[in-house]
Motif scaffolding. Structure first.
Motif, PDB file in Angstrom:
ATOM      1  N   ASP A  57      30.578  35.118  44.716  1.00  0.00           N
ATOM      2  CA  ASP A  57      31.169  33.572  44.920  1.00  0.00           C
ATOM      3  C   ASP A  57      32.490  33.829  45.460  1.00  0.00           C
ATOM      4  OD1 ASP A  57      33.071  34.454  42.780  1.00  0.00           O
ATOM      5  OD2 ASP A  57      32.320  32.569  41.684  1.00  0.00           O
ATOM      6  N   GLY A  58      32.956  35.004  45.883  1.00  0.00           N
ATOM      7  CA  GLY A  58      34.205  35.119  46.636  1.00  0.00           C
ATOM      8  C   GLY A  58      34.631  36.500  46.969  1.00  0.00           C
ATOM      9  N   ILE A  59      35.184  36.761  48.216  1.00  0.00           N
ATOM     10  CA  ILE A  59      35.243  38.214  48.305  1.00  0.00           C
ATOM     11  C   ILE A  59      36.909  38.264  48.652  1.00  0.00           C
ATOM     12  CG2 ILE A  59      35.132  40.048  49.985  1.00  0.00           C
ATOM     13  CD1 ILE A  59      32.190  38.980  50.729  1.00  0.00           C
ATOM     14  N   HIS A  79      29.231  29.196  52.010  1.00  0.00           N
ATOM     15  CA  HIS A  79      30.449  28.651  51.426  1.00  0.00           C
ATOM     16  C   HIS A  79      30.916  29.688  50.515  1.00  0.00           C
ATOM     17  CE1 HIS A  79      29.463  24.575  53.068  1.00  0.00           C
ATOM     18  NE2 HIS A  79      28.268  25.099  53.085  1.00  0.00           N
ATOM     19  N   ILE A  80      31.158  30.447  50.927  1.00  0.00           N
ATOM     20  CA  ILE A  80      31.760  31.950  50.186  1.00  0.00           C
ATOM     21  C   ILE A  80      33.066  32.162  50.781  1.00  0.00           C
ATOM     22  CG2 ILE A  80      31.534  34.438  49.149  1.00  0.00           C
ATOM     23  CD1 ILE A  80      28.595  34.143  49.334  1.00  0.00           C
ATOM     24  N   PRO A  81      34.072  32.034  50.215  1.00  0.00           N
ATOM     25  CA  PRO A  81      35.387  32.194  50.668  1.00  0.00           C
ATOM     26  C   PRO A  81      35.913  33.622  50.835  1.00  0.00           C
ATOM     27  CG  PRO A  81      35.829  31.520  48.368  1.00  0.00           C
ATOM     28  CD  PRO A  81      34.296  31.595  48.704  1.00  0.00           C
ATOM     29  N   LEU A  82      36.452  34.314  52.003  1.00  0.00           N
ATOM     30  CA  LEU A  82      36.850  35.316  52.175  1.00  0.00           C
ATOM     31  C   LEU A  82      38.508  35.229  52.163  1.00  0.00           C
ATOM     32  CD1 LEU A  82      36.622  38.349  53.081  1.00  0.00           C
ATOM     33  CD2 LEU A  82      36.301  37.748  55.432  1.00  0.00           C
ATOM     34  N   THR A  83      39.024  36.224  51.374  1.00  0.00           N
ATOM     35  CA  THR A  83      40.611  36.158  51.100  1.00  0.00           C
ATOM     36  C   THR A  83      41.182  37.266  51.605  1.00  0.00           C
ATOM     37  OG1 THR A  83      40.622  34.241  49.597  1.00  0.00           O
ATOM     38  CG2 THR A  83      42.592  35.448  49.928  1.00  0.00           C
ATOM     39  N   THR A  88      49.585  45.118  48.344  1.00  0.00           N
ATOM     40  CA  THR A  88      50.268  44.898  47.093  1.00  0.00           C
ATOM     41  C   THR A  88      50.100  43.420  46.622  1.00  0.00           C
ATOM     42  OG1 THR A  88      52.020  44.048  48.756  1.00  0.00           O
ATOM     43  CG2 THR A  88      52.217  46.403  47.800  1.00  0.00           C
ATOM     44  N   GLY A  89      49.160  42.846  47.152  1.00  0.00           N
ATOM     45  CA  GLY A  89      48.795  41.307  46.646  1.00  0.00           C
ATOM     46  C   GLY A  89      49.511  40.291  47.145  1.00  0.00           C
ATOM     47  N   ARG A  90      50.197  40.266  48.162  1.00  0.00           N
ATOM     48  CA  ARG A  90      50.811  39.326  49.366  1.00  0.00           C
ATOM     49  C   ARG A  90      49.749  38.434  49.917  1.00  0.00           C
ATOM     50  NH1 ARG A  90      52.814  38.818  54.086  1.00  0.00           N
ATOM     51  NH2 ARG A  90      52.920  40.969  54.307  1.00  0.00           N
ATOM     52  N   TYR A  91      49.518  37.238  49.724  1.00  0.00           N
ATOM     53  CA  TYR A  91      48.525  36.601  50.451  1.00  0.00           C
ATOM     54  C   TYR A  91      48.735  36.337  52.010  1.00  0.00           C
ATOM     55  CZ  TYR A  91      45.927  32.177  51.791  1.00  0.00           C
ATOM     56  OH  TYR A  91      44.893  31.504  52.432  1.00  0.00           O
ATOM     57  N   LEU A  92      47.779  36.890  52.803  1.00  0.00           N
ATOM     58  CA  LEU A  92      47.684  36.675  54.416  1.00  0.00           C
ATOM     59  C   LEU A  92      47.004  35.561  54.850  1.00  0.00           C
ATOM     60  CD1 LEU A  92      47.302  40.516  55.099  1.00  0.00           C
ATOM     61  CD2 LEU A  92      49.340  39.329  54.979  1.00  0.00           C
ATOM     62  N   GLY A  93      45.605  35.094  54.364  1.00  0.00           N
ATOM     63  CA  GLY A  93      45.059  34.236  54.822  1.00  0.00           C
ATOM     64  C   GLY A  93      43.660  34.127  54.462  1.00  0.00           C
ATOM     65  N   ARG A  94      42.866  33.277  54.826  1.00  0.00           N
ATOM     66  CA  ARG A  94      41.338  33.060  54.140  1.00  0.00           C
ATOM     67  C   ARG A  94      40.411  32.613  55.194  1.00  0.00           C
ATOM     68  NH1 ARG A  94      41.318  31.089  48.730  1.00  0.00           N
ATOM     69  NH2 ARG A  94      39.460  29.925  48.986  1.00  0.00           N
ATOM     70  N   LEU A  95      39.363  32.897  55.076  1.00  0.00           N
ATOM     71  CA  LEU A  95      38.186  32.409  55.835  1.00  0.00           C
ATOM     72  C   LEU A  95      37.309  31.541  55.091  1.00  0.00           C
ATOM     73  CD1 LEU A  95      36.460  32.496  58.575  1.00  0.00           C
ATOM     74  CD2 LEU A  95      35.176  34.537  57.632  1.00  0.00           C
ATOM     75  N   GLU A  96      36.981  30.460  55.323  1.00  0.00           N
ATOM     76  CA  GLU A  96      36.042  29.642  54.516  1.00  0.00           C
ATOM     77  C   GLU A  96      35.438  28.490  55.663  1.00  0.00           C
ATOM     78  OE1 GLU A  96      37.990  27.840  51.303  1.00  0.00           O
ATOM     79  OE2 GLU A  96      39.738  27.245  52.522  1.00  0.00           O
ATOM     80  N   ASP A 225      41.515  31.755  43.492  1.00  0.00           N
ATOM     81  CA  ASP A 225      40.491  31.137  42.688  1.00  0.00           C
ATOM     82  C   ASP A 225      40.591  29.604  42.694  1.00  0.00           C
ATOM     83  OD1 ASP A 225      38.754  33.406  42.150  1.00  0.00           O
ATOM     84  OD2 ASP A 225      40.189  34.013  40.654  1.00  0.00           O
ATOM     85  N   VAL A 226      41.888  29.144  42.310  1.00  0.00           N
ATOM     86  CA  VAL A 226      41.847  27.596  42.116  1.00  0.00           C
ATOM     87  C   VAL A 226      41.827  27.005  43.483  1.00  0.00           C
ATOM     88  CG1 VAL A 226      43.690  25.803  41.480  1.00  0.00           C
ATOM     89  CG2 VAL A 226      43.379  28.080  40.117  1.00  0.00           C
ATOM     90  N   GLN A 227      42.299  27.582  44.685  1.00  0.00           N
ATOM     91  CA  GLN A 227      42.067  27.174  45.927  1.00  0.00           C
ATOM     92  C   GLN A 227      40.684  26.889  46.323  1.00  0.00           C
ATOM     93  OE1 GLN A 227      44.682  28.553  49.227  1.00  0.00           O
ATOM     94  NE2 GLN A 227      43.894  27.478  50.547  1.00  0.00           N
ATOM     95  N   SER A 228      39.925  27.973  45.923  1.00  0.00           N
ATOM     96  CA  SER A 228      38.497  28.073  46.204  1.00  0.00           C
ATOM     97  C   SER A 228      37.637  26.633  45.417  1.00  0.00           C
ATOM     98  CB  SER A 228      37.690  29.136  45.776  1.00  0.00           C
ATOM     99  OG  SER A 228      38.222  30.208  46.445  1.00  0.00           O
ATOM    100  N   ALA A 229      38.147  26.307  44.217  1.00  0.00           N
ATOM    101  CA  ALA A 229      37.821  25.181  43.581  1.00  0.00           C
ATOM    102  C   ALA A 229      38.377  24.082  44.308  1.00  0.00           C
ATOM    103  CB  ALA A 229      38.147  25.265  41.985  1.00  0.00           C
TER     104      ALA A 229
END
Length: 353
Positions: A57-59, A79-83, A88-96, A225-229
């Motif tokens: 349900d997510g990658i 409709h599977i989001p790719l983040t 080190t865990g800093r957010y870069l972006g996502r494909l959805e 996870d919350v943004q996906s929801a």
């Protein structure tokens, strides 16, 4: 169960048996492809993962990986989001995929923007949910360890919670949230029982001690996870109520994740430290910035624990049924939509006693 595939110190985590789950790719320079209806990951020209796409349900990619065009198309269609996160865990972006076609949810969301009664009600709920869950966590730890001195800070939390219902200004509610958070983190060090760990104050960008490193990494995963929801239900993730709008900030996801912070990340971090699932040896320090991050092995352990926590079950206090935290993200987003659409009178934050 969680399956971890290892190959010459390479690891890909996926929660994949009898449930939907998130695949975490932690292998630099890996190649993500597909064969028929299965997701595959290769590294050093060898397969390190082969899992049915129906169970994903997510990658989340941490570090550098190459994603095939066929996988991109498949993820968009399913409709599977790719983040994408740094290692080190800093957010870069996502494909959805594009936003859902439910324009009525977004219309109601935008109509409530600003200092409207609905916005005030929601901010009260987000703040109340977070602070009450902080209080529950402190009380639970106080029962577990009788030598803790938490009473004064629990009282400070109570004092921050009490005025929420009749506070009619969002900035004032933000102040109550800040006061309650200060009370909570003021005794967080007492909750840590693992040797070699301590907590003085919350710091980030970058975190400069192991505990803050774990909290920041966990909150990054939680936001994903919350943004996906939020996206799944049909909201615009960038228009929030508690968090001020900034370019590129998923403010509504940050709003909704507030009540989940102590329930998922904080409790999991404390367990990982106190049960010695993570030790000081699982961290590295950058020499110039003094930033502290998990080692490769420590990160894999953390991802496993986080996924296990997401899939743990509890009885939802409003809906009265068993659900996982993963499912609760969407349930709370749908309750939020129902409130904004006028289908229910109040938004009920998730508070677990």
């Amino acid at each position: 169960m969680l399956r971890a595939l290892r190959l010459h110190n390479l690891q890909v985590n996926v929660f994949e048996v009898n449930t939907m789950g998130t695949v975490y790719i932690t292998v630099d320079d890996s190649f993500i492809g597909k064969t028929d209806e299965r997701l595959t990951v290769k590294a050093d020209k060898k397969n390190v993962l082969d899992v049915p796409l129906i169970k994903v349900d997510g990658i989340v990619i941490l570090g550098r990986s190459t994603v095939s065009p066929a996988v991109v198309q498949e993820l968009l269609e399913r409709h599977i989001p790719l983040t994408f996160l740094t290692d080190t865990g800093r957010y870069l972006g996502r494909l959805e995929p594009e936003m859902t076609k439910n324009i009525f949810v977004r219309k109601a969301q935008w109509e409530a923007a600003g200092e409207s009664e609905k916005a005030l009600h929601l901010v009260r709920g987000f703040v109340r949910g977070k602070l009450k869950n902080y209080r529950v966590l402190l009380l639970r730890q106080g029962r577990k360890y009788s030598n803790l001195q938490l009473d004064d800070n629990v009282t400070r939390l109570d004092n921050a919670i009490a005025p929420i219902s009749y506070t009619n200004n969002i900035n004032s509610l933000r102040g109550l949230e800040g006061a309650g958070s200060a009370a909570y983190f003021g005794v967080f060090d007492q909750l840590i029982r693992g040797d070699g760990f301590s907590f003085q104050t919350r710091n980030r960008r970058p975190p400069t001690d192991p505990v803050n490193s774990l909290l920041s990494f966990g909150y990054s995963l939680l936001c994903h996870d919350v943004q996906s929801a939020v996206n799944l239900v049909g909201f615009d993730p960038y228009l929030g109520y508690l968090h001020v709008q900034h370019y590129g900030r998923p403010s509504l996801a940050l709003d909704l994740m507030e009540e989940f912070r102590p329930l998922i990340v904080d409790s999991m971090v404390l367990s990982a430290i106190n049960l010695k699932q993570l030790t000081p040896d699982d961290f590295t320090t950058e020499p110039i910035s003094n930033a502290v991050f998990l080692s490769n092995e420590g990160r894999r352990t953390f991802l496993k624990l986080y996924e296990q926590k997401k899939q743990s079950k509890f009885k939802h206090p409003v809906l009265g049924k068993q659900c996982t935290y993963q499912e609760a993200f969407e349930l709370q987003a749908r309750l939020l939509a129902k409130y904004l659409m006028g289908d229910i009178e109040k938004y009920p934050p998730l508070v677990l006693g």
